[in-house]
Design an enzyme around this catalytic site. Structure first.
Site, PDB file in Angstrom:
ATOM      1  N   SER A 168      53.874   0.934   3.173  1.00 54.34           N
ATOM      2  CA  SER A 168      53.494   1.710   1.995  1.00 54.34           C
ATOM      3  C   SER A 168      52.337   2.630   2.354  1.00 54.34           C
ATOM      4  CB  SER A 168      53.070   0.769   0.857  1.00 54.34           C
ATOM      5  OG  SER A 168      52.467   1.479  -0.208  1.00 54.34           O
ATOM      6  N   TYR A 181      48.450  -6.349  -2.328  1.00 58.26           N
ATOM      7  CA  TYR A 181      49.605  -5.565  -1.890  1.00 58.26           C
ATOM      8  C   TYR A 181      49.202  -4.631  -0.755  1.00 58.26           C
ATOM      9  CZ  TYR A 181      53.745  -2.602  -1.981  1.00 58.26           C
ATOM     10  OH  TYR A 181      54.885  -1.905  -1.618  1.00 58.26           O
TER      11      TYR A 181
END
Length: 261
Positions: A168, A181
């Site tokens: 990401s 995350y």
């Protein structure tokens, strides 16, 4: 292909986004996909199957996996397989059993896409719950480590194997409120780099990361509830990069982190 020829100034590949795959790109290949019940994982599984692969659908929700299974068969793809597992609670023994079952059924693996992921909280670190932190790290990092460790011997048996981790933008540059995350995706990038260097010149396994970018998924909707989903790409639109990394035309690309858009 020389990977140095496909990198932008940040080190991330651009060419894969416009890749046009031949219809037989994955013919005869056996590819496992985690998080295959929904979103990008489901689309990747169906896409790989449409290019000739036998796909192993890995996830925890069997009815959803069965829907993907049926969609692949309806589209005329090779009969897939379903392997249910809960990444949050699975033990090392569970992954050893996975290796044994897949070896018995298929003999080897040509590809593994780690797509499953846990978002966790969008909150400052000072407010982050320990239980949530541990769950995110378990699903996004530790489960990937255990599964990869268990399945590497099956990938070693392939003439050309591709191991893909999902990363990401917040796993490259830390941003506020992304908590576990973001940290888990930094760890994913590190795990992939370590493996790429360990396996380079010692096996036929290439290891890369792929950043899907802003994609129309349930996780994205949770993270950005005010966003109009019509303004972001669908999973189908970002598949060229996935096909590039999974097919043999990326054989010389390893240790890279690519953007799917």
């Amino acid at each position: 292909m020389d990977p140095k020829q496909t990198l932008d100034s940040q080190g991330y590949s651009l060419d894969s986004q416009s890749y046009r795959a031949p219809k037989d790109l994955l013919a005869g290949k056996i590819i496992a996909v985690t998080g295959a019940s929904d979103g990008i994982g489901a689309v990747a599984a169906k896409t790989f199957a449409s290019y000739g692969a036998t796909v192993i659908l890995i996830g925890r929700t069997v009815p959803k996996l069965e829907q993907v299974y049926d969609a692949i068969e309806t589209a005329g793809g090779t009969q897939p397989a379903i392997y249910p597992i809960c990444l949050e609670g699975a033990s090392e023994k569970d992954y050893e059993d996975m290796h044994d079952r897949l070896e018995e059924t298929f003999g080897h693996l040509d590809g593994l896409l780690h797509n499953a992921g846990e978002l966790g909280q969008r909150t400052p670190i000072v407010s982050y719950k320990l239980a949530t932190w541990q769950k995110v790290m378990q699903v996004n990092v530790t489960a990937e480590f255990m599964m990869t460790k268990a399945l590497l011997p099956l990938l070693e048996k392939s003439d050309s194997a591709s191991l893909i981790f999902t990363t990401s933008g917040v796993g490259r540059v830390g941003k506020p409120y992304w908590g576990a995350y973001a940290v888990s995706k930094f760890a994913t990038e590190g795990l992939a780099q370590v493996l790429a260097h360990e396996l380079d010149d010692t096996s036929n396994i290439r290891v890369n990361c792929i950043n899907p970018g802003s994609t129309r998924t349930r996780m994205r909707a949770t993270a950005f509830p005010a966003e109009n989903p019509a303004t972001v790409k669908t999973p189908e639109e970002i598949m060229p990069s996935y096909l590039f990394l999974m097919g043999n035309e990326s054989e010389d690309v390893t240790g890279q982190s690519l953007n799917a858009q």
